[in-house]
Scaffold this motif. Sequence first.
Motif, PDB file in Angstrom:
ATOM      1  N   LYS A 158       0.823  -1.208   0.000  1.00 28.94           N
ATOM      2  CA  LYS A 158       0.000   0.000   0.000  1.00 28.94           C
ATOM      3  C   LYS A 158       0.860   1.263   0.000  1.00 28.94           C
ATOM      4  N   GLU A 159       1.957   1.233   0.767  1.00 29.41           N
ATOM      5  CA  GLU A 159       2.820   2.418   0.881  1.00 29.41           C
ATOM      6  C   GLU A 159       3.374   2.836  -0.472  1.00 29.41           C
ATOM      7  N   LYS A 160       3.762   1.856  -1.295  1.00 28.97           N
ATOM      8  CA  LYS A 160       4.305   2.155  -2.623  1.00 28.97           C
ATOM      9  C   LYS A 160       3.247   2.818  -3.493  1.00 28.97           C
ATOM     10  N   VAL A 161       2.031   2.287  -3.455  1.00 31.38           N
ATOM     11  CA  VAL A 161       0.947   2.840  -4.272  1.00 31.38           C
ATOM     12  C   VAL A 161       0.599   4.255  -3.797  1.00 31.38           C
ATOM     13  N   GLU A 162       0.570   4.467  -2.479  1.00 29.75           N
ATOM     14  CA  GLU A 162       0.286   5.802  -1.939  1.00 29.75           C
ATOM     15  C   GLU A 162       1.316   6.823  -2.415  1.00 29.75           C
ATOM     16  N   GLU A 163       2.549   6.387  -2.498  1.00 26.47           N
ATOM     17  CA  GLU A 163       3.632   7.267  -2.959  1.00 26.47           C
ATOM     18  C   GLU A 163       3.387   7.717  -4.398  1.00 26.47           C
ATOM     19  N   GLU A 211      -0.137  15.656  -7.184  1.00 24.19           N
ATOM     20  CA  GLU A 211       0.683  16.868  -7.270  1.00 24.19           C
ATOM     21  C   GLU A 211       1.002  17.234  -8.716  1.00 24.19           C
ATOM     22  N   GLY A 212       0.587  16.376  -9.660  1.00 23.03           N
ATOM     23  CA  GLY A 212       0.801  16.646 -11.077  1.00 23.03           C
ATOM     24  C   GLY A 212       2.224  16.435 -11.544  1.00 23.03           C
ATOM     25  N   ARG A 213       3.009  15.699 -10.750  1.00 20.32           N
ATOM     26  CA  ARG A 213       4.408  15.464 -11.128  1.00 20.32           C
ATOM     27  C   ARG A 213       4.489  14.522 -12.319  1.00 20.32           C
ATOM     28  N   LYS A 214       5.157  14.953 -13.368  1.00 18.52           N
ATOM     29  CA  LYS A 214       5.296  14.158 -14.585  1.00 18.52           C
ATOM     30  C   LYS A 214       6.449  13.172 -14.416  1.00 18.52           C
ATOM     31  N   SER A 215       6.121  11.912 -14.341  1.00 17.69           N
ATOM     32  CA  SER A 215       7.159  10.881 -14.234  1.00 17.69           C
ATOM     33  C   SER A 215       6.542   9.540 -14.584  1.00 17.69           C
ATOM     34  N   SER A 226       2.740   3.647 -14.970  1.00 16.06           N
ATOM     35  CA  SER A 226       1.760   4.740 -14.921  1.00 16.06           C
ATOM     36  C   SER A 226       2.407   6.077 -15.270  1.00 16.06           C
ATOM     37  N   GLU A 227       1.532   6.978 -15.706  1.00 12.81           N
ATOM     38  CA  GLU A 227       1.932   8.341 -16.056  1.00 12.81           C
ATOM     39  C   GLU A 227       0.924   9.317 -15.468  1.00 12.81           C
ATOM     40  N   ALA A 228       1.325  10.577 -15.326  1.00 17.55           N
ATOM     41  CA  ALA A 228       0.402  11.622 -14.880  1.00 17.55           C
ATOM     42  C   ALA A 228      -0.454  12.067 -16.054  1.00 17.55           C
ATOM     43  N   ILE A 229      -1.707  12.462 -15.761  1.00 17.36           N
ATOM     44  CA  ILE A 229      -2.603  12.969 -16.801  1.00 17.36           C
ATOM     45  C   ILE A 229      -3.516  13.999 -16.157  1.00 17.36           C
ATOM     46  N   PHE A 230      -3.862  15.042 -16.903  1.00 18.28           N
ATOM     47  CA  PHE A 230      -4.813  16.051 -16.436  1.00 18.28           C
ATOM     48  C   PHE A 230      -6.161  15.704 -17.033  1.00 18.28           C
ATOM     49  N   PHE A 231      -7.118  15.341 -16.165  1.00 18.04           N
ATOM     50  CA  PHE A 231      -8.402  14.831 -16.643  1.00 18.04           C
ATOM     51  C   PHE A 231      -9.535  15.524 -15.897  1.00 18.04           C
ATOM     52  N   LYS A 232     -10.440  16.159 -16.669  1.00 18.11           N
ATOM     53  CA  LYS A 232     -11.618  16.818 -16.088  1.00 18.11           C
ATOM     54  C   LYS A 232     -11.234  17.794 -14.976  1.00 18.11           C
ATOM     55  N   GLY A 233     -10.143  18.548 -15.210  1.00 12.86           N
ATOM     56  CA  GLY A 233      -9.744  19.552 -14.242  1.00 12.86           C
ATOM     57  C   GLY A 233      -9.001  19.015 -13.042  1.00 12.86           C
ATOM     58  N   GLU A 234      -8.594  17.738 -13.062  1.00 12.40           N
ATOM     59  CA  GLU A 234      -7.892  17.133 -11.925  1.00 12.40           C
ATOM     60  C   GLU A 234      -6.580  16.512 -12.374  1.00 12.40           C
ATOM     61  N   ASN A 235      -5.614  16.497 -11.440  1.00 13.29           N
ATOM     62  CA  ASN A 235      -4.387  15.738 -11.664  1.00 13.29           C
ATOM     63  C   ASN A 235      -4.673  14.270 -11.341  1.00 13.29           C
ATOM     64  N   CYS A 236      -4.515  13.426 -12.334  1.00 17.84           N
ATOM     65  CA  CYS A 236      -4.864  12.014 -12.190  1.00 17.84           C
ATOM     66  C   CYS A 236      -3.713  11.141 -12.671  1.00 17.84           C
TER      67      CYS A 236
END
Length: 504
Positions: A276-281, A288-292, A314-324
């Motif tokens: 769980k800790e890894k996924v939370e990270e 936070e919208g960090r691209k990595s 996984s990658e960061a994406i901006f979806f419907k006004g949210e960082n996802c």
Amino acid sequence: MDINDNNRSDLPVIVIDKNYNIVDTNKRAEEVYGNIKGNKCYKIMNYYSSPCFKETSYVCPINVVKQSGNSQYTGLYSFGRVKSKYVLVTVEKKGDLYVQKHRILSEDKLDIPDFKKILDFLTEGIVVLNEEGKIRFLNRQFVSIFSINGEPDQFIDRDMSFLTENMPKEIRDIFNKSESIKADKEYPIHYNNSYLIIKKITLDNKYTLWSFFERKETDLSDEIFRVLLETTPVGIFLQCGGRFMYVNPTFASILETFPGNLIGSSIYNFVHPEDKEKVEEVVKKREEGRKSTEKYVIRIKTEKNNIKWVEITSEAIFFKGENCGIGSVVDVTERKRLEENLRRLATVDQLTGIYNRYSFEKFLEKEIERAERYGENFALIMFDIDNFKQINDIYGHQVGDKVLKEVVDVVKNHIRKSDIFARWGGEEFMILVPIKDKSDAYKIAEKIRKKIEKFNFDKVGRLTVSLGISFYKNGDSMKSIIRRADTALYEAKKTGKNRTVVAD
């Protein structure tokens, strides 16, 4: 476009471009709204500084048409500019422009018949439930989308379960897990060769309105994209704030469930507690919208309580006004099982199940390093079974193998968890013993010798072992400390067997 065609309409008509600029209006629109040409529609109608859908959970009719691929959309709205009145908006795409027709309802509040009529105008499928889960309103579009037999009115005041019995499982699961669905969020799901955009709205803390908007596949690239998502052997997910917004069928099958059962659910429901800790990270980085690009392997717990290993990218994406976060998931359970088997083959003695010689040497190397760095003491106990060759000659190798296993069982029950036990080769064994006092190692060796001497081995009876002990000395190499243990063992054999000898 000739606006004069719309001047004959009794309804206000507003022409808007793709950038939300009002480019033209008919006479009726001027009478109702005044001279609004040249303004942004969201500034005029709701006094927002940016498009409505960016500032609130507001469903922008133009944005719906843009994203859906449909040529027309009808929705019911309450605009800040026309307070206390409802506006039924129909928007139609004409080339690069969007033509809106507004029907401003005469009553400030809608009675039930009016509301039912409006529901049937909408392009969305609508069902409204009361606190008890009974159907209060249902429109024709809902019935049409899900091919439900019967008129909407015949379902009024019945439990939603009566309706969901005739609905596909992926949609039924949405209602079964309705508590997981956040209000005012849009959830896309594949259904019947199209997308359904699902939204839940709470009305007066009393009613729950469910909206289902069908996105038609009109563009070839969209169709290819949909087929790829539906048929790829790789799981795909979209999560926002730690909740699933979208999953494809493959990912749902990895979790041994259906897509609808996952929409809105917390991703942590399926993550093994130790991971769980890894996924939370990763989720924190996404929020936070960090691209990595994050690539990691974790365990998941499926709907059927099975544990699987998956590799997630996984990658960061901006979806419907949210960082996802958006990612792919591959089931690597079988690969992990093979890796574990290979690891066992490389590190474990296949007959007895304890460490093999290769593993023991690795442990010994590390223990020598620890002793040099921290001044910690340890000893080696090396022993073998007396007269073992005779056992093989008399009883055969199968009995000899069983004797080796039984010896291992006896020893495992009388050493400490911190002791490293390995088969050195043939009938020879090694034990690495961390110690504070040299007498500790001798006590362990003598306990082993006496326990084996008293044990009644199957088909063979009583046996004995001889043991040699060596202690770590400053400057010792792996070779030197093993050689001293071997010399002590040889001395025990030479001087009568069934005894323990300590090296000088």
